[in-house]
Design a protein around this motif. Sequence first.
Motif, mmCIF file in Angstrom:
data_model
loop_
_atom_site.group_PDB
_atom_site.id
_atom_site.type_symbol
_atom_site.label_atom_id
_atom_site.label_comp_id
_atom_site.label_asym_id
_atom_site.label_seq_id
_atom_site.Cartn_x
_atom_site.Cartn_y
_atom_site.Cartn_z
ATOM 1 N N ASP A 27 27.617 43.756 42.367
ATOM 2 C CA ASP A 27 27.589 44.700 43.493
ATOM 3 C C ASP A 27 27.377 43.962 44.809
ATOM 4 O O ASP A 27 27.954 44.318 45.842
ATOM 5 C CB ASP A 27 26.473 45.726 43.288
ATOM 6 C CG ASP A 27 26.779 46.686 42.144
ATOM 7 O OD1 ASP A 27 27.969 46.837 41.805
ATOM 8 O OD2 ASP A 27 25.833 47.279 41.594
ATOM 9 N N ASP A 28 26.541 42.931 44.780
ATOM 10 C CA ASP A 28 26.309 42.124 45.967
ATOM 11 C C ASP A 28 27.602 41.431 46.400
ATOM 12 O O ASP A 28 27.908 41.316 47.590
ATOM 13 C CB ASP A 28 25.237 41.081 45.655
ATOM 14 C CG ASP A 28 24.490 40.605 46.882
ATOM 15 O OD1 ASP A 28 24.581 41.288 47.909
ATOM 16 O OD2 ASP A 28 23.826 39.561 46.808
ATOM 17 N N PHE A 29 28.388 40.969 45.444
ATOM 18 C CA PHE A 29 29.667 40.319 45.721
ATOM 19 C C PHE A 29 30.597 41.269 46.479
ATOM 20 O O PHE A 29 31.146 40.929 47.533
ATOM 21 C CB PHE A 29 30.298 39.871 44.409
ATOM 22 C CG PHE A 29 31.736 39.445 44.513
ATOM 23 C CD1 PHE A 29 32.088 38.243 45.101
ATOM 24 C CD2 PHE A 29 32.752 40.251 43.996
ATOM 25 C CE1 PHE A 29 33.419 37.846 45.188
ATOM 26 C CE2 PHE A 29 34.081 39.860 44.068
ATOM 27 C CZ PHE A 29 34.411 38.655 44.667
ATOM 28 N N TRP A 30 30.779 42.495 45.947
ATOM 29 C CA TRP A 30 31.681 43.448 46.593
ATOM 30 C C TRP A 30 31.140 43.868 47.954
ATOM 31 O O TRP A 30 31.900 44.013 48.920
ATOM 32 C CB TRP A 30 31.876 44.675 45.702
ATOM 33 C CG TRP A 30 32.680 44.416 44.473
ATOM 34 C CD1 TRP A 30 32.275 44.539 43.190
ATOM 35 C CD2 TRP A 30 34.059 43.997 44.417
ATOM 36 N NE1 TRP A 30 33.295 44.206 42.320
ATOM 37 C CE2 TRP A 30 34.399 43.874 43.049
ATOM 38 C CE3 TRP A 30 35.014 43.704 45.373
ATOM 39 C CZ2 TRP A 30 35.664 43.482 42.631
ATOM 40 C CZ3 TRP A 30 36.280 43.310 44.956
ATOM 41 C CH2 TRP A 30 36.604 43.209 43.603
ATOM 42 N N SER A 31 29.844 44.058 48.055
ATOM 43 C CA SER A 31 29.244 44.499 49.312
ATOM 44 C C SER A 31 29.438 43.453 50.410
ATOM 45 O O SER A 31 29.778 43.790 51.551
ATOM 46 C CB SER A 31 27.753 44.779 49.098
ATOM 47 O OG SER A 31 27.136 45.136 50.300
ATOM 48 N N ARG A 32 29.229 42.191 50.071
ATOM 49 C CA ARG A 32 29.370 41.136 51.076
ATOM 50 C C ARG A 32 30.830 40.935 51.471
ATOM 51 O O ARG A 32 31.133 40.638 52.627
ATOM 52 C CB ARG A 32 28.749 39.840 50.568
ATOM 53 C CG ARG A 32 27.231 39.916 50.486
ATOM 54 C CD ARG A 32 26.601 38.613 50.046
ATOM 55 N NE ARG A 32 25.151 38.718 50.023
ATOM 56 C CZ ARG A 32 24.363 38.583 51.080
ATOM 57 N NH1 ARG A 32 24.889 38.324 52.263
ATOM 58 N NH2 ARG A 32 23.054 38.694 50.969
ATOM 59 N N LEU A 33 31.733 41.093 50.511
ATOM 60 C CA LEU A 33 33.155 41.036 50.842
ATOM 61 C C LEU A 33 33.535 42.163 51.791
ATOM 62 O O LEU A 33 34.244 41.958 52.785
ATOM 63 C CB LEU A 33 33.995 41.125 49.569
ATOM 64 C CG LEU A 33 34.427 39.828 48.883
ATOM 65 C CD1 LEU A 33 35.300 40.140 47.685
ATOM 66 C CD2 LEU A 33 35.147 38.907 49.852
ATOM 67 N N ALA A 34 33.085 43.378 51.480
ATOM 68 C CA ALA A 34 33.408 44.526 52.326
ATOM 69 C C ALA A 34 32.875 44.329 53.731
ATOM 70 O O ALA A 34 33.551 44.623 54.725
ATOM 71 C CB ALA A 34 32.830 45.805 51.710
ATOM 72 N N SER A 35 31.651 43.812 53.831
ATOM 73 C CA SER A 35 31.066 43.579 55.148
ATOM 74 C C SER A 35 31.865 42.541 55.924
ATOM 75 O O SER A 35 32.145 42.717 57.115
ATOM 76 C CB SER A 35 29.615 43.126 54.983
ATOM 77 O OG SER A 35 29.042 42.809 56.229
ATOM 78 N N ALA A 36 32.250 41.448 55.252
ATOM 79 C CA ALA A 36 33.022 40.406 55.922
ATOM 80 C C ALA A 36 34.389 40.910 56.376
ATOM 81 O O ALA A 36 34.909 40.485 57.418
ATOM 82 C CB ALA A 36 33.190 39.212 54.985
ATOM 83 N N LEU A 37 34.973 41.829 55.615
ATOM 84 C CA LEU A 37 36.282 42.378 55.953
ATOM 85 C C LEU A 37 36.201 43.588 56.889
ATOM 86 O O LEU A 37 37.222 44.158 57.250
ATOM 87 C CB LEU A 37 37.021 42.786 54.666
ATOM 88 C CG LEU A 37 37.439 41.638 53.752
ATOM 89 C CD1 LEU A 37 37.912 42.167 52.403
ATOM 90 C CD2 LEU A 37 38.524 40.797 54.406
ATOM 91 N N ARG A 38 34.981 43.990 57.234
ATOM 92 C CA ARG A 38 34.741 45.133 58.128
ATOM 93 C C ARG A 38 35.385 46.400 57.582
ATOM 94 O O ARG A 38 36.096 47.125 58.292
ATOM 95 C CB ARG A 38 35.272 44.837 59.533
ATOM 96 C CG ARG A 38 34.709 43.581 60.150
ATOM 97 C CD ARG A 38 35.327 43.347 61.514
ATOM 98 N NE ARG A 38 35.009 42.035 62.029
ATOM 99 C CZ ARG A 38 35.495 41.535 63.156
ATOM 100 N NH1 ARG A 38 36.324 42.266 63.883
ATOM 101 N NH2 ARG A 38 35.168 40.345 63.565
#
Length: 452
Positions: A79-90
């Motif tokens: 979940d941390d992986f997807w969350s950080r990706l989403a944040s980086a991709l705005r």
Amino acid sequence: MPAIEVLPVEKVFVPGKDATVTYNPRTSLSLESKLSTYLQRSGEIMTIIGPTKVGKSVLVEKVATRRVWLEGSWIKSIDDFWSRLASALRIPNSQGRSNEQVELYKWNVLGNLGFFQPSVGKDESRSEESSWSQTLPLDQAVSAVLKWQVELGDPCAIVIDDFHFMDTKTRVEVVRALKALVRQAVPAVLITLQHYRAVAARGVQDIGGRTKTLPVPAWELEDLETIARQGFEALNLFDPFGRIGRRLAAESYQSPALMQTLCLQLCDDPANGITETQETLTQVNEPADWDAFFRGVEDDLAMDWLARLAQGPPVRGTKRQHATLTDGRALDGYQQVLLGLNLLGPKLKTGVAELTDALRPILDEGETVDPRILAKLRKMTEIAATSLDEELDAVDEDDEEESDVEVHRRRELQPVFEFDEDSAEQTIYLVDPFLSYALRWHGEHAGVQRPA
């Protein structure tokens, strides 16, 4: 004749920073072209392996210009992986119901990333059409945006640095997620140490055929000499026959970061006193005493680790056994390990048998190498996986067999020392070249200097 650009020496030799003036792509290895080809074709997970401080991250930064960069120490769950990706991709986690609203959402997100749709024929941003929003799972939202970028012909690479910092369960889940993304031609790059070569695929039964490895080897002497040559040229210095650059390279333990440090120190040395580019061509001079010069270079962190590893954990109960050397020193098992490594180079990797063979000739008559050497190596690996600020538990000699590195590992730390007991040849890794340098030139501070 064009004017010479005047550069301060700290802009030329840049320890711990990305080099520009003294950047050496090591063209003969074709590292940049191989990585560039992968990014264009994708379809596989690329694992970049090599020793620490050899330029793995710099290579990816220079070639993968469109990327999302994650640190392995940040990712503690899938979940941390997807969350950080989403944040980086705005990525906003909502999407409109109508086709028009879906398109508007899509182009807004891509616009944040620097992608823009050609004229859409109307001002969609003013659409008042009634719609409703729903929450999307982050993995679906991230996958959709990454896929759109591929379709636009300019994909964004997912880069995970220090991939080995993740725990085993999370690594497996992340690789499975990346497998699905690379099937859509999304590039995925994992950066790790050379002895974690198989970690990307381990535990994922059907990942075979979807991984690719790019080894980034330790630097050869001529590659390190190039750093000195390029830097001296930028400072309008000349090194007759390259003798000085060659000497510095020989003490850099195959690390460009350490070579940068030594070159900068040479400019600062009283024999030179170089602070910026010289107006006229100037010869660079050797230090008055090479040994004193090398001993004058200290990395505080490496010195602290050398002392901590040599000391071992606090002792509870019976004191440790010591062996006497031919020069009269009495060393315990931890000190014996470091002295043996020092006698052998120190090298980036050393076999246990090689270590014990190096120690036997310098032991006094009747003395033997610590019979619990493997236990000492396990404990040293555990120590290197904890923080320098952390107080170590006291142990009896028998407790050393019970070391559990995974329990003690701090994800944000890069261990400087590791013992791989599971390899075909049990191998000791001096992971940080600055530790090797400290052992070679400052071993006396821990009582593990080479015999005179």
